[in-house]
Design a protein around this motif. Structure first.
Motif: not given
Length: 110
Positions: A3-15, A30-39
């Protein structure tokens, strides 16, 4: 099936989790994971589509009983393929998605 995960929702959850935690270790993780996703580091690799040209021999992945077909036209993500042998006993010429077709290699002995 994956299943695909919505990136924007995941970024919001991590924030939200970053703000909610008091642990410095958890915040850093969590910041490290967030930066990997955003990059884009976590983006999936798109599937490789076959490159088809007029005259290529192909088979349909879902309709193997049709036997080999011949590419009449390839444009974008679809190709028009002519199948002489079909399950209804009559030839079929139709458009198919490239991800549903597999190229039949030329026989080097001919």
């Amino acid at each position: 099936m994956a299943k695909a995960i919505d990136g924007d929702k995941l970024i919001g959850l991590l924030g939200y989790l970053i703000e909610a935690t008091d642990s410095k270790l958890e915040k850093n993780l969590l910041w490290s994971i967030l930066e990997d996703i955003e990059s884009g580091k976590c983006d999936p690799t798109p599937p490789v589509q076959p490159t088809l040209q007029r005259g290529d021999k192909v088979r349909h992945k879902d309709f193997k009983n049709r036997g080999p077909g011949v590419v009449m036209l390839a444009m974008g993500q679809k190709a028009q393929v002519y199948f002489e042998k079909t399950e209804i006993g009559q030839p079929v010429k139709a458009y198919y998605r490239l991800d549903k077709l597999e190229v039949i290699p030329d026989d080097p002995s001919t």
